[in-house]
Design a protein around this motif. Structure first.
Motif, PDB file in Angstrom:
ATOM      1  N   HIS A  90       6.948 -11.102  -0.781  1.00 24.43           N
ATOM      2  CA  HIS A  90       6.869 -10.033  -1.783  1.00 24.43           C
ATOM      3  C   HIS A  90       8.246  -9.884  -2.420  1.00 24.43           C
ATOM      4  N   PRO A 158       2.815  -9.959  -9.769  1.00 26.79           N
ATOM      5  CA  PRO A 158       2.140  -9.495  -8.552  1.00 26.79           C
ATOM      6  C   PRO A 158       0.972 -10.408  -8.205  1.00 26.79           C
ATOM      7  N   SER A 180       4.282  -2.658 -10.253  1.00 27.50           N
ATOM      8  CA  SER A 180       3.919  -3.947  -9.642  1.00 27.50           C
ATOM      9  C   SER A 180       4.763  -5.079 -10.219  1.00 27.50           C
ATOM     10  N   VAL A 186       2.011  -2.703  -6.043  1.00 28.29           N
ATOM     11  CA  VAL A 186       1.154  -3.889  -6.122  1.00 28.29           C
ATOM     12  C   VAL A 186       0.137  -3.621  -7.234  1.00 28.29           C
ATOM     13  N   ALA A 187      -0.525  -4.675  -7.678  1.00 27.43           N
ATOM     14  CA  ALA A 187      -1.521  -4.505  -8.730  1.00 27.43           C
ATOM     15  C   ALA A 187      -2.666  -3.643  -8.207  1.00 27.43           C
TER      16      ALA A 187
END
Ligand code: FE
Length: 195
Positions: A90, A158, A180, A186-187
């Motif tokens: 990430h 993302p 995101s 995040v999406a």
């Protein structure tokens, strides 16, 4: 008005009186970044990368050029690097020095992005900072933090959410939030949209 606002007002008044700036030009610039340039641009880039493998390759290879294909160019977007989230990594973006940010795709940075606590903490304890944004990742997902500079700005791609296979590019863009693309979020999942 706050002290900063008073200072800005005084500066603008003097520059205008001396004929160095045109208030209409200033208004046009502000209007551009408030209403025309913003995270919707970046969302279109991400949605296209999700739906078009060849575009995704171009974006990861040369983000500045791939973003320009969609017509998004301009200041603070001269050298953009796209970093893609994967099931094992990430990405998060910061400017530890100040507030460098990819304006053509994300607009102007949010206040927290410029704050000293975010800038100092995200490099030391990214997982804790991410949790404060409401995202808790499994320990086996590595977090990589990218420090923007005056030369290089980062755009996080993302991960495409589960259950989004049948969505159009426009619908996919609705899942892509500003955070995101900074990595502090995040999406959204398609179910969040339809509810
Ligand atoms: Fe900066």
């Amino acid at each position: 008005m706050s002290e900063t606002e008073l200072r800005v007002r005084a500066l603008e008044t003097i520059l205008t009186e001396k004929g160095y700036v045109d208030p209409a030009a200033l208004d046009a610039l502000i209007e551009t970044y408030e209403t025309k340039v913003g995270p919707r641009n970046g969302a279109r880039v991400v949605a296209k990368a999700w739906s078009d493998p060849a575009y995704r390759q171009r974006l990861l290879h040369d983000a500045t050029a791939a973003i320009a294909e969609l017509g998004y160019t301009g200041r603070q977007g001269e050298h953009v690097v796209a970093v893609e989230n994967t099931p094992t990594t990430h990405n998060m973006v910061v400017c530890t020095l100040c507030s460098c940010y990819p304006w053509p795709v994300l607009g102007l940075p949010p206040v927290w992005y410029k704050s000293a606590p975010y800038r100092s903490r995200v490099v030391k304890e990214p997982r804790a900072v991410l949790a404060e944004f409401g995202v808790t990742l499994p320990q086996d997902i590595a977090i990589r933090v990218w420090d923007s500079t005056a030369e290089i700005r980062y755009l996080v791609v993302p991960m495409r959410p589960d259950g989004s296979d049948s969505l159009s590019e426009d619908q996919l863009a609705d899942l892509v939030t500003r955070d995101s693309m900074i990595g502090t979020g995040v999406a959204r999942s398609p179910s969040e949209i339809t509810v």
